[in-house]
Design an enzyme around this catalytic site. Sequence first.
Site, PDB file in Angstrom:
ATOM      1  N   GLY A  85     -64.028  51.965 -21.922  1.00 32.78           N
ATOM      2  CA  GLY A  85     -63.305  50.695 -22.064  1.00 32.78           C
ATOM      3  C   GLY A  85     -63.086  50.615 -23.541  1.00 32.78           C
ATOM      4  N   ASP A  86     -64.224  51.044 -24.267  1.00 31.84           N
ATOM      5  CA  ASP A  86     -63.897  50.945 -25.865  1.00 31.84           C
ATOM      6  C   ASP A  86     -62.593  51.811 -26.402  1.00 31.84           C
ATOM      7  OD1 ASP A  86     -65.094  53.490 -25.322  1.00 31.84           O
ATOM      8  OD2 ASP A  86     -66.727  53.078 -27.058  1.00 31.84           O
ATOM      9  N   ALA A  87     -62.445  52.965 -25.507  1.00 26.89           N
ATOM     10  CA  ALA A  87     -61.369  53.832 -26.079  1.00 26.89           C
ATOM     11  C   ALA A  87     -59.971  53.414 -25.837  1.00 26.89           C
ATOM     12  CB  ALA A  87     -61.558  55.199 -25.207  1.00 26.89           C
TER      13      ALA A  87
END
Length: 427
Positions: A190-192
């Site tokens: 999700g961060d990517a």
Amino acid sequence: MEPLISVILTSYNKPLFVGKAIESMLAQTETNWELFIMDDNSNSETVKVIKRYIEDPRIYYFNSNIEHKDRYKTTRYATIINDALKMVKGKFISYLTDDTTFSPERLELMSQYFYQHPECNILYSSQLVKQVNIEFREIRRFIRQAQQPLKHAAFTVDHCSVMHRSELIDEIYLKYGNYWDDNPDNWNHGDAAFWKRLNEKNIFFPINKILDITYKTPHSFQTLFNSLPSNIIEGTIVKGSSEDIYYIQNYSRKKITAEIFALFKFSHSHIVHLPDPIFYKIPESEPLGLESLPNFIVVYAHDMKSYFYLESGQKRLIVDWSTMKQLKFNFKNVVKLDGKLLTSLDDGPLLTTINTKNFIPPGRKLFRTPSKLWICFDGVMSEIDPRVAKRFHLEKDSISISSAFLQKYKKGNPIIPLSSSTSFNIL
């Protein structure tokens, strides 16, 4: 006074770590902050730890109260981060997880950098990663270095190492209608996905100093994802974050009571821990029991004086001791049952030694050619990556076969680890 920095801490079932994460915030040299503890309906032990700290007026606690059956529908930590981003008031925004701690000077150094470098909108620092075992003893450590500006931060920077100006989220929301993309396809990165949005107009500037420490445990999200294939293999004993244990059979998970676990001589060392988004996506069916026998076990029907291998809802008669030995069935794991319990099962093909003309390999057994591993289901051989075989506790007692022998059988799709997909099924 408005808070200078807003920090969003995501939490889920890490009672031994989450307190340390919160205390690292309380130890900051920069004290003008607000902390949003976004808990994803953790167990009572975790919530009890969190509530020790919520008297601090800078700390806000929210529980998602998500039901387990709905966990797989979104990337959960992205969803609860989005909920927090609607409430933040800080000039700068940063992120924390329940298995990470900030160094005391982190907020002060990063906020000062923004004031000193007005051209910088996003900042990331070096991170110390500590891998620990089930007893929380350190196995190894390494450093994720922050050495250069990044135009492509995705899959490079951990979100606990980042701070950005708050106005960036308004631009993201205007374009995408949300902040973090919580589509379930992003559940392990999700961060990517968010970094890609930020990188459209911004560069990640580095601070080459370790400002956070993250702990990778056997139950960390990334660890649980490691070596999982696109198919959860049938006959696997699985467990999510709850205490209940299940058996994968007929494309569903069947609950196993302690009594049934012992009766069928299952081993706790063979339990495969799955991330909840995967675990709860598998539908639950009736519990495992004497009326719903598991596949892939050897049964001795004492009144029939015969050994059977249960497979595909059938009972395959094991013709002799040589077959038992050659196919590496462990006599210690043989389950003794009344033959009457097997009458509802159709008779499957006889289970014979490998050199028999019409030999049909037993399902879920691992076979080894000189260079590859193979697993068989319903007479179809599929190559299986050694990492997957190890994750599913299949690497022991593999049966050696020749490449010529392998040519007799239809080939299935290779079973390999996924890198970024969440389209999980059951094999």
